[in-house]
Design an enzyme around this catalytic site. Structure first.
Site, PDB file in Angstrom:
ATOM      1  N   GLU A  85     -44.113 -36.460  17.195  1.00 23.81           N
ATOM      2  CA  GLU A  85     -42.694 -36.126  17.072  1.00 23.81           C
ATOM      3  C   GLU A  85     -42.565 -34.664  17.513  1.00 23.81           C
ATOM      4  O   GLU A  85     -43.043 -33.758  16.819  1.00 23.81           O
ATOM      5  CB  GLU A  85     -42.224 -36.282  15.618  1.00 23.81           C
ATOM      6  CG  GLU A  85     -40.764 -35.935  15.461  1.00 23.81           C
ATOM      7  CD  GLU A  85     -40.253 -35.982  14.022  1.00 23.81           C
ATOM      8  OE1 GLU A  85     -41.043 -35.855  13.078  1.00 23.81           O
ATOM      9  OE2 GLU A  85     -39.030 -36.143  13.877  1.00 23.81           O
ATOM     10  N   CYS A 142     -33.161 -35.738  13.475  1.00 27.79           N
ATOM     11  CA  CYS A 142     -34.008 -36.919  13.283  1.00 27.79           C
ATOM     12  C   CYS A 142     -33.499 -38.081  14.116  1.00 27.79           C
ATOM     13  O   CYS A 142     -34.189 -39.073  14.283  1.00 27.79           O
ATOM     14  CB  CYS A 142     -34.030 -37.310  11.820  1.00 27.79           C
ATOM     15  SG  CYS A 142     -32.401 -37.723  11.225  1.00 27.79           S
ATOM     16  N   SER A 183     -40.494 -34.757   7.067  1.00 36.57           N
ATOM     17  CA  SER A 183     -41.474 -35.320   8.001  1.00 36.57           C
ATOM     18  C   SER A 183     -42.252 -36.470   7.343  1.00 36.57           C
ATOM     19  O   SER A 183     -42.335 -36.548   6.115  1.00 36.57           O
ATOM     20  CB  SER A 183     -42.440 -34.219   8.445  1.00 36.57           C
ATOM     21  OG  SER A 183     -43.092 -33.693   7.313  1.00 36.57           O
ATOM     22  N   GLU A 212     -36.811 -24.207   2.410  1.00 43.99           N
ATOM     23  CA  GLU A 212     -36.896 -22.756   2.188  1.00 43.99           C
ATOM     24  C   GLU A 212     -36.588 -21.968   3.464  1.00 43.99           C
ATOM     25  O   GLU A 212     -36.489 -20.748   3.442  1.00 43.99           O
ATOM     26  CB  GLU A 212     -38.269 -22.382   1.617  1.00 43.99           C
ATOM     27  CG  GLU A 212     -39.481 -22.699   2.501  1.00 43.99           C
ATOM     28  CD  GLU A 212     -39.992 -24.145   2.358  1.00 43.99           C
ATOM     29  OE1 GLU A 212     -39.165 -25.074   2.248  1.00 43.99           O
ATOM     30  OE2 GLU A 212     -41.227 -24.340   2.400  1.00 43.99           O
ATOM     31  N   ARG A 213     -36.442 -22.683   4.609  1.00 50.05           N
ATOM     32  CA  ARG A 213     -36.140 -21.969   5.861  1.00 50.05           C
ATOM     33  C   ARG A 213     -34.660 -21.590   5.958  1.00 50.05           C
ATOM     34  O   ARG A 213     -34.296 -20.598   6.556  1.00 50.05           O
ATOM     35  CB  ARG A 213     -36.469 -22.834   7.075  1.00 50.05           C
ATOM     36  CG  ARG A 213     -37.808 -23.477   6.998  1.00 50.05           C
ATOM     37  CD  ARG A 213     -38.568 -23.432   8.308  1.00 50.05           C
ATOM     38  NE  ARG A 213     -39.845 -24.085   8.144  1.00 50.05           N
ATOM     39  CZ  ARG A 213     -40.839 -23.638   7.373  1.00 50.05           C
ATOM     40  NH1 ARG A 213     -40.700 -22.491   6.732  1.00 50.05           N
ATOM     41  NH2 ARG A 213     -41.966 -24.308   7.248  1.00 50.05           N
ATOM     42  N   PHE A 263     -35.141 -28.754   6.895  1.00 49.93           N
ATOM     43  CA  PHE A 263     -34.403 -27.592   7.408  1.00 49.93           C
ATOM     44  C   PHE A 263     -33.304 -27.980   8.393  1.00 49.93           C
ATOM     45  O   PHE A 263     -32.387 -27.212   8.628  1.00 49.93           O
ATOM     46  CB  PHE A 263     -35.385 -26.622   8.107  1.00 49.93           C
ATOM     47  CG  PHE A 263     -35.750 -27.042   9.510  1.00 49.93           C
ATOM     48  CD1 PHE A 263     -34.936 -26.734  10.586  1.00 49.93           C
ATOM     49  CD2 PHE A 263     -36.891 -27.796   9.772  1.00 49.93           C
ATOM     50  CE1 PHE A 263     -35.245 -27.135  11.883  1.00 49.93           C
ATOM     51  CE2 PHE A 263     -37.213 -28.212  11.051  1.00 49.93           C
ATOM     52  CZ  PHE A 263     -36.376 -27.875  12.111  1.00 49.93           C
ATOM     53  N   LYS A 292     -33.747 -29.333  -4.109  1.00 53.51           N
ATOM     54  CA  LYS A 292     -34.759 -28.396  -3.599  1.00 53.51           C
ATOM     55  C   LYS A 292     -34.609 -28.417  -2.087  1.00 53.51           C
ATOM     56  O   LYS A 292     -35.203 -29.235  -1.396  1.00 53.51           O
ATOM     57  CB  LYS A 292     -36.151 -28.869  -4.023  1.00 53.51           C
ATOM     58  CG  LYS A 292     -37.219 -27.784  -4.122  1.00 53.51           C
ATOM     59  CD  LYS A 292     -37.420 -26.975  -2.861  1.00 53.51           C
ATOM     60  CE  LYS A 292     -38.201 -27.682  -1.785  1.00 53.51           C
ATOM     61  NZ  LYS A 292     -38.230 -26.928  -0.498  1.00 53.51           N
TER      62      LYS A 292
HETATM   63  P1  NAD Z   1     -40.846 -31.035   6.090  1.00 53.74           P
HETATM   64  O1  NAD Z   1     -41.426 -32.358   5.769  1.00 53.74           O
HETATM   65  O2  NAD Z   1     -41.762 -29.942   6.520  1.00 53.74           O
HETATM   66  O3  NAD Z   1     -40.054 -30.453   4.807  1.00 53.74           O
HETATM   67  C1  NAD Z   1     -39.134 -31.230   4.104  1.00 53.74           C
HETATM   68  C2  NAD Z   1     -39.115 -30.763   2.659  1.00 53.74           C
HETATM   69  O4  NAD Z   1     -40.414 -30.947   2.083  1.00 53.74           O
HETATM   70  C3  NAD Z   1     -38.776 -29.280   2.494  1.00 53.74           C
HETATM   71  O5  NAD Z   1     -37.921 -29.130   1.393  1.00 53.74           O
HETATM   72  C4  NAD Z   1     -40.127 -28.634   2.257  1.00 53.74           C
HETATM   73  O6  NAD Z   1     -40.054 -27.480   1.431  1.00 53.74           O
HETATM   74  C5  NAD Z   1     -40.911 -29.725   1.558  1.00 53.74           C
HETATM   75  N1  NAD Z   1     -42.358 -29.657   1.852  1.00 53.74           N
HETATM   76  C6  NAD Z   1     -42.931 -29.207   2.992  1.00 53.74           C
HETATM   77  N2  NAD Z   1     -44.278 -29.292   2.906  1.00 53.74           N
HETATM   78  C7  NAD Z   1     -44.547 -29.828   1.693  1.00 53.74           C
HETATM   79  C8  NAD Z   1     -45.763 -30.179   1.016  1.00 53.74           C
HETATM   80  N3  NAD Z   1     -46.948 -29.991   1.585  1.00 53.74           N
HETATM   81  N4  NAD Z   1     -45.670 -30.715  -0.217  1.00 53.74           N
HETATM   82  C9  NAD Z   1     -44.479 -30.913  -0.791  1.00 53.74           C
HETATM   83  N5  NAD Z   1     -43.300 -30.587  -0.203  1.00 53.74           N
HETATM   84  C10 NAD Z   1     -43.331 -30.060   1.023  1.00 53.74           C
HETATM   85  O7  NAD Z   1     -39.696 -31.280   7.168  1.00 53.74           O
HETATM   86  P2  NAD Z   1     -38.853 -30.209   7.973  1.00 53.74           P
HETATM   87  O8  NAD Z   1     -39.720 -29.550   8.996  1.00 53.74           O
HETATM   88  O9  NAD Z   1     -38.076 -29.345   7.065  1.00 53.74           O
HETATM   89  O10 NAD Z   1     -37.794 -31.162   8.713  1.00 53.74           O
HETATM   90  C11 NAD Z   1     -38.053 -31.833   9.916  1.00 53.74           C
HETATM   91  C12 NAD Z   1     -38.547 -33.238   9.686  1.00 53.74           C
HETATM   92  O11 NAD Z   1     -37.599 -33.978   8.912  1.00 53.74           O
HETATM   93  C13 NAD Z   1     -38.712 -34.034  10.964  1.00 53.74           C
HETATM   94  O12 NAD Z   1     -39.892 -34.785  10.881  1.00 53.74           O
HETATM   95  C14 NAD Z   1     -37.489 -34.941  10.994  1.00 53.74           C
HETATM   96  O13 NAD Z   1     -37.638 -36.128  11.747  1.00 53.74           O
HETATM   97  C15 NAD Z   1     -37.329 -35.224   9.559  1.00 53.74           C
HETATM   98  N6  NAD Z   1     -35.976 -35.673   9.241  1.00 53.74           N
HETATM   99  C16 NAD Z   1     -35.797 -37.005   9.014  1.00 53.74           C
HETATM  100  C17 NAD Z   1     -34.527 -37.477   8.750  1.00 53.74           C
HETATM  101  C18 NAD Z   1     -34.290 -38.933   8.504  1.00 53.74           C
HETATM  102  O14 NAD Z   1     -33.170 -39.281   8.201  1.00 53.74           O
HETATM  103  N7  NAD Z   1     -35.271 -39.798   8.592  1.00 53.74           N
HETATM  104  C19 NAD Z   1     -33.436 -36.591   8.727  1.00 53.74           C
HETATM  105  C20 NAD Z   1     -33.665 -35.240   8.955  1.00 53.74           C
HETATM  106  C21 NAD Z   1     -34.953 -34.794   9.218  1.00 53.74           C
END
Ligand code: NAD
Length: 498
Positions: free
Chosen positions: A382, A281, A226, A176-177, A149, A173
């Site tokens: 985090e 991130c 994450s 969804e937020r 998101f 994909k």
């Molecule tokens: P998230 O992991 O909750 O979601 C990321 C994606 O995964 C979304 O599209 C979501 O719909 C999907 N998802 C969520 N739960 C899932 C599940 N159980 N099974 C399959 N798919 C699922 O992350 P977020 O809260 O949207 O974003 C924040 C996180 O992203 C933080 O941990 C941040 O550090 C990380 N991030 C990392 C980078 C990097 O470059 N390393 C960059 C941006 C964000």
């Protein structure tokens, strides 16, 4: 209330399911849209559209692909404001910050405009007598992007411009937020001349993600999010025969040496910790004060944190907006509580902040915790919110050890006026992206972005040269054109050169 639909085969569709998710405006705290959540059948429709489109797009000339990228670059450049508004309204970040993320995404499109240069192969004339050897790279097929998101415009742009310029088709994909920016980009790609089916967007949750991971026609998956989900995507994607790069979470440390310009360091730390409400991130969440730097640093950071203007992302005076959801606010405030309980000193407290006119918004103010210990939950987790933890060590080497004992390895920075200390730091830390007096060292688009350890699963970083490598595979051709008159001895020996 508008319903945000999928984009499949060049048009919007509500899909086949009846599940939807709420999309909030984090500044007001009110739901503003519904987003459709994909079924297996919707994912199949998107992958099939991409699979069919690959038959012709995979054969499109470099000139044609480049032309579409240049057109797309012009369109995005002309619509930065519109895209930033969509991002700000659903994510909460302030408009200037949202425009900044579009700008960094634009740089990846510009990189992808150079695809003819990037895809040049190699040629060895006369590798053996009368034999030439050459290599070139081909696209993979249908590539998938699953994105978080926190950068709803930029992170997808790390992926699809490079993938598409390489000749692949793409299914995105997004989170969804905050799904609207992805649909807007899909319309711009169509306007730029991209054939229908080359770029598709499916909205959804785990159901959609699992259907993508299991689909036999998906060749590669790029994920950013994450760490627990990144690990899951990597394992499931590999188990189903996909090429996978999965970028995970972070805990970025900045170390501050006593010889640093502390005013400069405190200003940059404050910006890096509280910009985008800490939901980056590459945000700095731990400041490691070395030697005697701690007290003066904390005084300066406290002053600057108290000066940050918090408000709606649409208000031009705001420097920091709300966090993304009510659940995120509750979680962040809970971690601040735990830090206080475990003995950290809350020197600036953002809990319970109320912004006049936006009383129901998901706001957490800038928060500084001093005397944080590595054993505390607020240090280990985090936080992904506007919270800066200050830790103290006696030496640079102890600070480097602290960073290296952390499971994450995304970004890190050092503030110092010593070249020797900076060099020791850059060589000593087990982290992918390093800043020297630069707090958020996000590489330019023509380098690749990625962390180490639990911040990245897979061996390729995104965009830049590693992105091109990820989205293509090599062919090496060994060729000879024998003259009729020229005798070549065939031999049963393993071929060697002559
Ligand atoms: P998230 O992991 O909750 O979601 C990321 C994606 O995964 C979304 O599209 C979501 O719909 C999907 N998802 C969520 N739960 C899932 C599940 N159980 N099974 C399959 N798919 C699922 O992350 P977020 O809260 O949207 O974003 C924040 C996180 O992203 C933080 O941990 C941040 O550090 C990380 N991030 C990392 C980078 C990097 O470059 N390393 C960059 C941006 C964000």
């Amino acid at each position: 209330m508008a319903t945000i639909e999928h984009w499949i085969g060049g048009e919007f569709t509500a899909g086949s399911g009846n599940r939807t998710g709420p999309v909030f405006n984090p500044a007001t705290g009110r739901q503003q849209h519904d987003v459709v959540l994909a079924t297996d059948a919707d994912v199949n429709a998107a992958v099939c559209a991409a699979h069919t489109a690959f038959e012709s797009w995979g054969q499109a000339s470099l000139s044609k692909r480049t032309k579409v990228m240049f057109n797309f670059r012009e369109l995005v450049n002309a619509r930065v404001k519109e895209i930033a508004e969509l991002v700000s309204d659903e994510h909460g970040k302030v408009l200037s910050d949202a425009a900044g993320e579009v700008q960094r995404g634009l740089e990846v499109i510009e990189f992808a405009c150079g695809i003819p240069q990037l895809l040049k192969g190699e040629y060895s004339d006369q590798a053996s007598t009368g034999v030439d050897v050459f290599s070139f790279r081909e696209p993979l097929g249908v590539c998938v992007g699953i994105t978080p998101f926190n950068f709803p415009a930029m992170v997808p742009m790390w992926m699809y411009p490079v993938a598409i310029a390489c000749g692949n088709t793409f299914v995105l994909k997004p989170s969804e937020r905050d799904p609207s920016a992805s649909n807007y980009m899909a319309e711009l790609l169509k306007e730029a001349g991209l054939p229908d089916g080359v770029f598709n967007v499916v909205h959804g949750d785990k159901t959609a993600v699992d259907a993508l991971l299991h689909h036999p026609d998906v060749a590669a998956v790029s994920f950013v999010g994450s760490t627990p989900i990144a690990r899951y995507i990597y394992e499931q994607g590999n188990a189903h025969g996909k090429r996978v790069q999965a970028l995970g979470g972070a805990k970025n440390h900045a170390i501050i040496l006593p010889d640093a310009d502390l005013e400069f360091a405190a200003g940059h730390l404050t910006a890096a910790a509280f910009g985008s409400a800490g939901e980056r991130c590459m945000a700095i969440s731990a400041a490691v004060a070395v030697g005697g730097a701690g007290d003066a640093l904390v005084d300066l950071v406290n002053r600057k944190a108290n000066e940050v203007k918090v408000g709606s992302g649409r208000d031009g005076a705001s420097e920091m907006g709300p966090v993304v959801t009510a659940a995120a606010k509750q979680r962040i405030e809970g971690l601040i509580d735990s830090g206080e309980r475990e003995g950290a000193k809350v020197t600036v407290d953002g809990r319970g902040l109320r912004v006049p006119g936006f009383e129901d918004g998901f706001f957490v103010g800038p928060t500084v915790l001093d005397q944080v210990e590595p054993s505390m939950e607020v240090y280990r987790e985090e936080v992904f919110g506007p919270v800066l933890s200050v830790v103290r060590t006696d030496t640079v080497d102890a600070a480097i050890d602290l960073i290296n004992s952390n499971p994450y390895g995304n970004g890190t920075a050092i503030f110092t006026s010593s070249g020797e200390a900076a060099r020791r730091f850059q060589r000593g830390v087990k982290v992918g992206m390093i800043g020297i007096n630069v707090p958020i060292p996000v590489p330019m688009a023509y380098y690749s972005f990625g962390g180490w350890k639990d911040s990245l699963f897979g061996d390729k970083h995104v965009h830049g040269p590693e992105g091109v490598s990820f989205y293509t595979r090599a062919k090496v051709v060994t060729a000879r054109w024998p003259h009729v008159s020229h005798a070549y001895d065939a031999s049963l020996h393993f071929p060697t050169s002559s």
